[in-house]
Design a protein around this motif. Structure first.
Motif, PDB file in Angstrom:
ATOM      1  N   ASP A 144     -15.399  15.514 -65.122  1.00  0.00           N
ATOM      2  CA  ASP A 144     -15.078  16.816 -64.539  1.00  0.00           C
ATOM      3  C   ASP A 144     -14.537  16.630 -63.124  1.00  0.00           C
ATOM      4  O   ASP A 144     -15.279  16.338 -62.188  1.00  0.00           O
ATOM      5  CB  ASP A 144     -16.352  17.674 -64.535  1.00  0.00           C
ATOM      6  N   ALA A 145     -13.229  16.774 -62.978  1.00  0.00           N
ATOM      7  CA  ALA A 145     -12.579  16.530 -61.689  1.00  0.00           C
ATOM      8  C   ALA A 145     -13.120  17.443 -60.591  1.00  0.00           C
ATOM      9  O   ALA A 145     -13.308  16.999 -59.453  1.00  0.00           O
ATOM     10  CB  ALA A 145     -11.066  16.695 -61.822  1.00  0.00           C
ATOM     11  N   GLU A 146     -13.373  18.704 -60.907  1.00  0.00           N
ATOM     12  CA  GLU A 146     -13.879  19.639 -59.905  1.00  0.00           C
ATOM     13  C   GLU A 146     -15.300  19.257 -59.469  1.00  0.00           C
ATOM     14  O   GLU A 146     -15.614  19.243 -58.279  1.00  0.00           O
ATOM     15  CB  GLU A 146     -13.854  21.064 -60.462  1.00  0.00           C
ATOM     16  N   PHE A 147     -16.136  18.942 -60.429  1.00  0.00           N
ATOM     17  CA  PHE A 147     -17.497  18.510 -60.122  1.00  0.00           C
ATOM     18  C   PHE A 147     -17.468  17.246 -59.254  1.00  0.00           C
ATOM     19  O   PHE A 147     -18.153  17.157 -58.233  1.00  0.00           O
ATOM     20  CB  PHE A 147     -18.276  18.247 -61.420  1.00  0.00           C
ATOM     21  N   ALA A 148     -16.685  16.269 -59.662  1.00  0.00           N
ATOM     22  CA  ALA A 148     -16.617  14.995 -58.955  1.00  0.00           C
ATOM     23  C   ALA A 148     -16.023  15.141 -57.551  1.00  0.00           C
ATOM     24  O   ALA A 148     -16.402  14.407 -56.631  1.00  0.00           O
ATOM     25  CB  ALA A 148     -15.812  13.983 -59.758  1.00  0.00           C
ATOM     26  N   ALA A 149     -15.121  16.109 -57.370  1.00  0.00           N
ATOM     27  CA  ALA A 149     -14.508  16.332 -56.051  1.00  0.00           C
ATOM     28  C   ALA A 149     -15.562  16.710 -55.017  1.00  0.00           C
ATOM     29  O   ALA A 149     -15.412  16.394 -53.832  1.00  0.00           O
ATOM     30  CB  ALA A 149     -13.438  17.412 -56.144  1.00  0.00           C
ATOM     31  N   PHE A 187     -18.195  10.749 -53.748  1.00  0.00           N
ATOM     32  CA  PHE A 187     -17.054   9.891 -54.053  1.00  0.00           C
ATOM     33  C   PHE A 187     -15.728  10.637 -53.971  1.00  0.00           C
ATOM     34  O   PHE A 187     -14.677  10.020 -53.840  1.00  0.00           O
ATOM     35  CB  PHE A 187     -17.226   9.266 -55.446  1.00  0.00           C
ATOM     36  N   GLY A 188     -15.769  11.968 -54.104  1.00  0.00           N
ATOM     37  CA  GLY A 188     -14.573  12.783 -53.968  1.00  0.00           C
ATOM     38  C   GLY A 188     -13.656  12.801 -55.180  1.00  0.00           C
ATOM     39  O   GLY A 188     -12.646  13.489 -55.173  1.00  0.00           O
ATOM     40  N   GLU A 189     -13.969  12.028 -56.184  1.00  0.00           N
ATOM     41  CA  GLU A 189     -13.175  12.003 -57.410  1.00  0.00           C
ATOM     42  C   GLU A 189     -14.014  11.417 -58.540  1.00  0.00           C
ATOM     43  O   GLU A 189     -15.100  10.887 -58.305  1.00  0.00           O
ATOM     44  CB  GLU A 189     -11.885  11.204 -57.224  1.00  0.00           C
ATOM     45  N   ARG A 190     -13.486  11.509 -59.758  1.00  0.00           N
ATOM     46  CA  ARG A 190     -14.215  11.000 -60.918  1.00  0.00           C
ATOM     47  C   ARG A 190     -14.389   9.489 -60.847  1.00  0.00           C
ATOM     48  O   ARG A 190     -13.508   8.771 -60.371  1.00  0.00           O
ATOM     49  CB  ARG A 190     -13.486  11.362 -62.217  1.00  0.00           C
ATOM     50  N   LEU A 191     -15.526   9.022 -61.340  1.00  0.00           N
ATOM     51  CA  LEU A 191     -15.814   7.596 -61.424  1.00  0.00           C
ATOM     52  C   LEU A 191     -15.633   7.113 -62.858  1.00  0.00           C
ATOM     53  O   LEU A 191     -15.899   7.858 -63.804  1.00  0.00           O
ATOM     54  CB  LEU A 191     -17.269   7.312 -61.020  1.00  0.00           C
ATOM     55  N   VAL A 197     -15.814   2.388 -59.455  1.00  0.00           N
ATOM     56  CA  VAL A 197     -14.500   2.113 -60.044  1.00  0.00           C
ATOM     57  C   VAL A 197     -13.842   3.463 -60.292  1.00  0.00           C
ATOM     58  O   VAL A 197     -14.469   4.386 -60.817  1.00  0.00           O
ATOM     59  CB  VAL A 197     -14.627   1.323 -61.365  1.00  0.00           C
ATOM     60  N   PHE A 198     -12.576   3.570 -59.894  1.00  0.00           N
ATOM     61  CA  PHE A 198     -11.806   4.805 -60.040  1.00  0.00           C
ATOM     62  C   PHE A 198     -10.650   4.581 -61.008  1.00  0.00           C
ATOM     63  O   PHE A 198     -10.209   3.439 -61.218  1.00  0.00           O
ATOM     64  CB  PHE A 198     -11.255   5.255 -58.680  1.00  0.00           C
ATOM     65  N   HIS A 199     -10.131   5.677 -61.571  1.00  0.00           N
ATOM     66  CA  HIS A 199      -8.927   5.580 -62.399  1.00  0.00           C
ATOM     67  C   HIS A 199      -7.833   4.914 -61.569  1.00  0.00           C
ATOM     68  O   HIS A 199      -7.655   5.227 -60.393  1.00  0.00           O
ATOM     69  CB  HIS A 199      -8.443   6.975 -62.832  1.00  0.00           C
ATOM     70  N   GLY A 200      -7.134   3.973 -62.175  1.00  0.00           N
ATOM     71  CA  GLY A 200      -6.052   3.265 -61.481  1.00  0.00           C
ATOM     72  C   GLY A 200      -6.480   1.952 -60.854  1.00  0.00           C
ATOM     73  O   GLY A 200      -5.621   1.182 -60.419  1.00  0.00           O
ATOM     74  N   ASP A 201      -7.776   1.679 -60.795  1.00  0.00           N
ATOM     75  CA  ASP A 201      -8.232   0.386 -60.265  1.00  0.00           C
ATOM     76  C   ASP A 201      -7.886  -0.722 -61.253  1.00  0.00           C
ATOM     77  O   ASP A 201      -7.979  -0.547 -62.471  1.00  0.00           O
ATOM     78  CB  ASP A 201      -9.742   0.381 -60.024  1.00  0.00           C
ATOM     79  N   THR A 202      -7.488  -1.869 -60.718  1.00  0.00           N
ATOM     80  CA  THR A 202      -7.220  -3.049 -61.536  1.00  0.00           C
ATOM     81  C   THR A 202      -8.384  -4.006 -61.380  1.00  0.00           C
ATOM     82  O   THR A 202      -8.717  -4.403 -60.257  1.00  0.00           O
ATOM     83  CB  THR A 202      -5.899  -3.723 -61.117  1.00  0.00           C
ATOM     84  N   LEU A 203      -9.000  -4.350 -62.503  1.00  0.00           N
ATOM     85  CA  LEU A 203     -10.203  -5.164 -62.481  1.00  0.00           C
ATOM     86  C   LEU A 203      -9.942  -6.576 -62.984  1.00  0.00           C
ATOM     87  O   LEU A 203      -9.131  -6.796 -63.877  1.00  0.00           O
ATOM     88  CB  LEU A 203     -11.292  -4.513 -63.339  1.00  0.00           C
ATOM     89  N   ARG A 204     -10.652  -7.503 -62.385  1.00  0.00           N
ATOM     90  CA  ARG A 204     -10.635  -8.899 -62.815  1.00  0.00           C
ATOM     91  C   ARG A 204     -12.084  -9.378 -62.838  1.00  0.00           C
ATOM     92  O   ARG A 204     -12.958  -8.766 -62.224  1.00  0.00           O
ATOM     93  CB  ARG A 204      -9.786  -9.768 -61.888  1.00  0.00           C
ATOM     94  N   ALA A 205     -12.326 -10.473 -63.550  1.00  0.00           N
ATOM     95  CA  ALA A 205     -13.688 -10.978 -63.668  1.00  0.00           C
ATOM     96  C   ALA A 205     -13.730 -12.481 -63.441  1.00  0.00           C
ATOM     97  O   ALA A 205     -12.729 -13.180 -63.615  1.00  0.00           O
ATOM     98  CB  ALA A 205     -14.246 -10.644 -65.048  1.00  0.00           C
ATOM     99  N   GLN A 206     -14.905 -12.938 -63.053  1.00  0.00           N
ATOM    100  CA  GLN A 206     -15.166 -14.373 -62.985  1.00  0.00           C
ATOM    101  C   GLN A 206     -16.582 -14.615 -63.485  1.00  0.00           C
ATOM    102  O   GLN A 206     -17.453 -13.772 -63.349  1.00  0.00           O
ATOM    103  CB  GLN A 206     -14.962 -14.940 -61.587  1.00  0.00           C
TER     104      GLN A 206
END
Length: 186
Positions: free
Chosen positions: A73-78, A82-86, A124-133
């Motif tokens: 819910d974008a409105e709830f998360a705003a 965090f100010g945005e959805r996680l 983590v937000f939409h648009g984040d690029t993740l890598r792992a080790q």
């Protein structure tokens, strides 16, 4: 009229149940490590990365029936800190396991035995690029000597190199000398 299935035919092939089809089995080379190849202290940087989309997060939440408004819910998360959805933390963890499979347990695993000490130190937000080790923490042979238990620490980073998820993964791994026996039993 009886269905194909009720008449004793396979739903998919239309052939009578019990028909033996000839087939050739192709062996694929797996990229995972056998128990003997894991070295305690070794860190494996996984090359594959993934940019997380809104759709990834939405589908994961839908499939797992997680309707947490902080994820959806974008409105709830705003109005949150965090100010945005996680992105769902379990998606992040699952993605990390997937990113790590080719260089760790692809084709060489018997079973995942557990996941411990999971933390999500940064969102983590939409648009984040993740890598792992993955770092190998411990290994021990099973009592029958045919397999081994390997404990690994998996770390997940975003495009800014912020640690966003960390956990221990314990797997039951094949030993090379017994791998052909395991394939024959399958």
């Amino acid at each position: 009229m009886l269905s194909s299935f009720a008449r004793g035919n396979s739903c998919h092939t239309g052939r009578p149940t019990g028909t033996v089809l000839s087939r050739s089995i192709t062996r694929f080379t797996m990229s995972g490590l056998y128990y003997e190849e894991f070295e305690v202290g070794r860190t494996i940087e996984h090359e594959k990365r993934r940019t997380v989309s809104e759709s990834d997060n939405q589908r994961f939440c839908d499939m797992t029936m997680n309707q947490q408004p902080l994820h959806l819910d974008a409105e709830f998360a705003a109005d949150s800190q965090f100010g945005e959805r996680l992105v769902n933390g379990l998606y992040t963890m699952s993605l990390a396991v997937g990113l790590s499979i080719p260089e760790t347990t692809d084709g060489t695993i018997v079973a995942n035995l557990g996941y411990d000490d999971v933390s999500h130190p940064n969102p983590v937000f939409h648009g984040d690029t993740l890598r792992a080790q993955t770092t190998v923490l411990d290994k021990r042979e099973t009592s029958d000597g045919e397999r081994g238990v390997v404990t690994m620490n998996v770390e997940v980073f975003n495009q800014h190199d912020d640690l966003v998820c960390e956990f221990e993964r314990t797997a039951l791994s094949l030993k090379r000398e017994f791998a052909d026996d395991a394939d024959a039993d399958a």
